[in-house]
Design an enzyme around this catalytic site. Structure first.
Site, short mmCIF file in Angstrom:
data_model
loop_
_atom_site.label_atom_id
_atom_site.label_comp_id
_atom_site.label_asym_id
_atom_site.label_seq_id
_atom_site.Cartn_x
_atom_site.Cartn_y
_atom_site.Cartn_z
N HIS A 342 0.80 -1.23 0.00
CA HIS A 342 0.00 0.00 0.00
C HIS A 342 0.83 1.27 0.00
CE1 HIS A 342 -4.19 -1.36 0.52
NE2 HIS A 342 -3.65 -2.40 1.11
N LYS A 532 -9.90 13.80 3.62
CA LYS A 532 -9.03 12.64 3.73
C LYS A 532 -8.13 12.86 4.93
CE LYS A 532 -7.68 13.54 -0.52
NZ LYS A 532 -7.64 12.29 -1.24
N ARG A 533 -7.32 11.87 5.31
CA ARG A 533 -6.36 12.09 6.38
C ARG A 533 -5.53 13.33 6.08
NH1 ARG A 533 -6.13 8.41 10.86
NH2 ARG A 533 -4.17 9.47 11.27
N LYS A 538 -0.49 14.63 1.02
CA LYS A 538 -1.82 14.85 0.44
C LYS A 538 -2.06 16.33 0.14
CE LYS A 538 -4.02 10.70 2.53
NZ LYS A 538 -4.74 9.99 1.46
N THR A 640 -9.03 6.17 -2.75
CA THR A 640 -10.37 5.66 -3.04
C THR A 640 -11.39 6.77 -2.85
OG1 THR A 640 -10.45 4.81 -0.78
CG2 THR A 640 -9.97 3.21 -2.52
N LYS A 644 -15.03 7.65 -4.93
CA LYS A 644 -16.34 7.93 -4.33
C LYS A 644 -16.90 9.25 -4.85
CE LYS A 644 -14.47 6.02 -0.05
NZ LYS A 644 -13.82 6.44 1.22
C1 LIG Z 1 -12.55 6.65 1.54
C2 LIG Z 1 -12.12 7.08 2.87
C3 LIG Z 1 -10.77 7.36 3.10
C4 LIG Z 1 -9.73 7.30 2.01
O1 LIG Z 1 -9.70 8.55 1.35
P1 LIG Z 1 -8.51 8.97 0.37
O2 LIG Z 1 -9.00 10.24 -0.22
O3 LIG Z 1 -8.39 7.88 -0.64
O4 LIG Z 1 -7.30 9.14 1.20
C5 LIG Z 1 -10.40 7.75 4.36
N1 LIG Z 1 -11.29 7.87 5.36
C6 LIG Z 1 -12.60 7.63 5.18
C7 LIG Z 1 -13.54 7.80 6.31
C8 LIG Z 1 -13.06 7.22 3.94
O5 LIG Z 1 -14.37 6.95 3.76
#
Ligand SMILES: *Cc1c(COP(=O)(O)O)cnc(C)c1O
Length: 792
Positions: A342, A532-533, A538, A640, A644
């Site tokens: 990952h 995101k985190r 990022k 991911t 979404k």
């Molecule tokens: C999808 C998701 C992530 C991953 O998000 P990225 O933008 O791919 O880093 C992290 N936390 C939650 C709660 C998510 O639903």
């Protein structure tokens, strides 16, 4: 539900709280799942190969609507409850998020579990039943505070404790070599043993066709109480051992490349890996009688390196406990295990000090040495280059001695996969370059996916109804049906319906933002979402700098017709990650000044929504117009969140990183805003040495940095953000300065498209239409076909 309320919860309707009703409803729904579950188990046993998905994290979120939706019971439950005067949506909000993960990696595991059940792939998910999941984030005075999370405080209606499924897991002690029937046998005598107790949660697949189990392990002291010590008056001492052992399943490791409690982390990894393997072997022996057929009946997937001690543990169980010859055990192990990588970031690739391994898992260290020797011996024999041998060795002898867990997993695995096309190709060129040369067929790509049942059907019921109305029920079963929307992208009437759906989600989000932050966002503004985190790679900082530059530009020409924007941030920073926490403070400080500025007059609003989790993501994503996916190229393995948001019709502004590249291929380059240096260009710069090709900080960026650096947003502490500003101005490791101008330009392209609603909504519809490929059903089919070798 009345019966559940009365006989399982013990309340009558007159005295029942919403929580009582939630538990009663969940139990009634669970009953509906159980018949399917039993049938699935019977089928599994007779059926083919099973998948074991080992993951230290499962970021599940709430389950009520997941299960209701997959059983097609949402509407009947809503009606039944309405008849009792109860609103199903109120109950939904009561369920705590199961936050047994940090971010994308754990959420991937949850999506995969749902997809495997939906595709009727017999599978067990294995992990840890953390008593406390990821911390709850509270923002006070613009800063993150971590509050312990307590999802099990009230009963968890979904799980079943299996008091009869218990395995011992040892730690420490010594290894003795003895002779048994004339051959040497290693006997590991652990210094202490903890018991792993199973808790099962049903994972209900689409239309209830199949139900798998998520089996989470809880740690329990083998000896609940040292009665002798207790009786002799040492009450605390008698309980201390127990507390120490049971700490293993107490809290989720905050992770995300921070450092803390390393030994406990290794204990957690070994604890759940060992219990899961013992469970697998016991089941296999029960069903098939002979461990040599294990690879025919089981495929194990290691989600990242966290469970990679499985290579040594499976060898130990086969050789020491089940008396198989080493070579045979090795064939079984490498025929069963697979490893998903990952990250390419060296600091996030796990390495354990040899000394710690020796103390905690002495037998495993011996096994690792032997695996390493059988792996290196042919190279030594061929007089391979010494540097090459060092680089492929499981033991890192650089400075101090470490066990490289990624190498161990690679060598013990049948297949090793990356999670996007770019990431997989970089794996072959960087971290695993030399191992790849030795095993050229081992690395394969499996681009991540998301389950549309959660991220479209449940999160965005309004849009889903619209899609079903246009495309028929089949769109619920087959994501590829979405492509038929392509022909409606130019249809003004359809665009209007699509747009109304977004407007309703935005109105809802405006309400949530007002409740939680007090900020009023114009529902007609462009919702620009960065969720995101919080992590330097990022690049939330790049977005904040652009926000400040835009603010500066609006103030300079307030009369221009600026496109109104809501900049929406959400995300948690690892508790020990100071720089990420400072970025949160900066976002909040900028928000405070910008939101209050009468010159801006509401045309730019900045919001930091606290406590990002799966449920908040489900609220934000349907309301997003623009999706920020702006990591430094080469650093985001896949992402991911990007999938979404695109699925729900947000346009992406992003770098050529991770799965963004594949999203561009699907949606078409005219329907996505790509900017910035490529991974190749960044690598080339690093080769030359950063100093030679430092970009000049553009005047626009210079002004934004100047504002932040001089305390325009932090008058109470003008130097607060000096370190952030300095990093961008000096060596700029994450290419914030290098990418700034091209990001600014891309953002003005976003403004221009927004000003042309027909073109904007056309692109938005095309995003939803064309991302069917990112369904995790597709990903799981690829794993089943290319790695697990089982029919789907
Ligand atoms: C999808 C998701 C992530 C991953 O998000 P990225 O933008 O791919 O880093 C992290 N936390 C939650 C709660 C998510 O639903």
């Amino acid at each position: 539900m009345l019966a559940k309320l009365a006989y399982a919860v013990g309340k009558d309707p007159a005295h029942a709280t919403d929580r009582d009703w939630f538990v009663a409803t969940a139990l009634a729904v669970r009953d509906c799942a159980i018949d399917h579950w039993t049938a699935s188990k019977a089928r599994n046993q007779a059926a083919q190969k099973q998948v074991c998905y080992l993951s230290l994290e499962f970021l599940i979120g709430r389950l009520l609507f997941d299960i209701l939706n997959n059983l097609r019971l949402t509407e009947s439950a809503r009606e039944a409850l309405a008849g009792l005067g109860i609103d199903l949506d109120n109950l939904r909000a009561i369920e705590p998020d199961a936050a047994l993960g940090n971010g994308g990696l754990g959420r991937l595991a949850a999506c995969f579990m749902e997809s495997m059940a939906s595709l009727q792939v017999p599978a067990y998910g294995y992990g840890i039943r953390y008593e406390h999941g990821l911390f709850r984030q509270v923002i006070m005075d613009g800063r993150q505070h971590e509050v312990p999370e307590d999802w099990l405080a009230y009963t968890n209606p979904w799980e079943f404790e299996r008091s009869d499924v218990i395995y011992p897991v040892g730690f420490g002690g010594t290894v003795e070599d003895i002779q048994a029937n004339g051959s040497p046998v290693a006997v590991w005598r652990p210094a202490e043993t903890v018991q792993a107790v199973a808790y099962d949660t049903p994972v209900v697949g689409w239309r209830g066709r199949h139900v798998n189990s998520l089996r989470l392990w809880s740690a329990r002291a083998a000896e609940p109480l040292r009665l002798d010590a207790f009786n002799s008056g040492d009450h605390i001492g008698a309980l201390a051992d127990r507390a120490r052992l049971e700490a293993i399943s107490r809290v989720l490791y905050p992770g995300d490349a921070s450092e803390a409690g390393r030994e406990l982390r290794l204990r957690q990894e070994f604890f759940f890996t060992s219990a899961s393997l013992q469970d697998l072997l016991a089941r296999h022996l029960r069903l098939h009688g002979d461990l040599r057929s294990l690879p025919d009946w089981a495929a194990l997937q290691l989600n990242d390196t966290h469970p990679s001690i499985a290579v040594a543990e499976l060898m130990r169980l086969l050789v020491d406990e089940h008396s198989l010859p080493w070579e045979e055990a090795w064939t079984i192990t490498t025929g069963t295990l697979n490893y998903t990588n990952h990250t390419l970031m060296p600091e996030a690739l796990e390495r354990w000090p040899v000394s710690l391994m020796e103390r905690l898992l002495p037998r495993h260290l011996q096994i690792i040495y032997r695996i390493n020797w059988q792996h290196l011996e042919p190279l030594v024999y061929r007089s391979a280059d010494n540097e090459f041998i060092k680089s492929v060795s499981i033991i890192d002898e650089g400075s101090g001695r470490y066990v490289r867990m990624g190498h161990l997993a690679f060598i013990g695995a049948h297949k090793v996969n990356g999670v996007s096309a770019l990431h997989t190709s970089l794996m072959r060129q960087t971290v695993f370059k030399d191992l790849h040369a030795l095993y050229p067929a081992r690395i394969v790509n499996k681009t991540n996916g998301i389950t549309f049942r959660r991220w479209l059907h449940q999160a965005n019921p309004g849009l889903t109804r619209l899609l079903v109305g246009e495309l028929g029920d089949g769109v619920l079963d087959d994501p590829e049906v979405l492509i038929q929307l392509d022909r409606l992208a130019d249809d003004a009437a359809f665009q209007n319906l699509f747009r109304n759906q977004r407007a309703a989600s935005k109105a809802n989000l405006v309400k949530v933002i007002a409740e939680r932050t007090g900020v009023l966002v114009d529902p007609g503004a462009l919702f620009d979402v960065h969720i995101k985190r919080i992590h330097e790679y990022k690049r939330q900082l790049l977005n904040i700098l652009e926000t400040v530059a835009l603010y500066d530009a609006i103030r300079a020409e307030p009369e221009r017709d600026w496109v109104p924007r809501g900049k929406i941030f959400a995300g948690k920073a690892a508790a020990s990650y100071h720089r990420a926490k400072l970025i949160i403070k900066l976002a909040n400080d900028v928000a405070k000044v910008v939101n209050a500025d009468p010159v801006v007059a509401g045309r730019l609003k900045v919001v930091f929504l606290p406590n990002y989790n799966v449920s908040l993501a489900e609220t934000i994503i349907p309301a997003a117009d623009l999706s920020e996916q702006i990591s430094t190229a080469g650093m985001e393995a896949s992402g991911t969140g990007n999938m979404k948001l695109a699925l729900n019709g947000a346009l992406t502004i992003g770098t050529l990183d991770g799965a963004n590249i594949e999203i561009r291929e699907c949606v078409g380059s005219e329907n996505i805003f790509i900017f910035g240096l490529t991974a190749g260009e960044i690598e080339a710069r690093r080769q030359v040495g950063m100093n030679q090709c430092r970009v000049d900080v553009s005047p626009r960026l210079e002004r934004a940095l100047g504002l932040i650096g001089s305390g325009a947003f932090s008058p109470d502490e003008p130097h607060r953000f000096e370190s952030l500003v300095h990093a961008v101005r000096s060596d700029d490791p994450l290419m914030v300065a290098a990418d700034f101008d091209s990001y600014w330009t891309a953002q003005r392209g976003v403004d221009a498209l927004w000003a042309n609603p027909f073109a904007w909504w056309r692109a938005s519809v095309l995003n939803t239409a064309r991302v069917g490929w990112f369904s995790s059903d597709r990903t799981i089919r690829e794993y089943a076909d290319g790695i697990w070798k089982l029919p789907v």
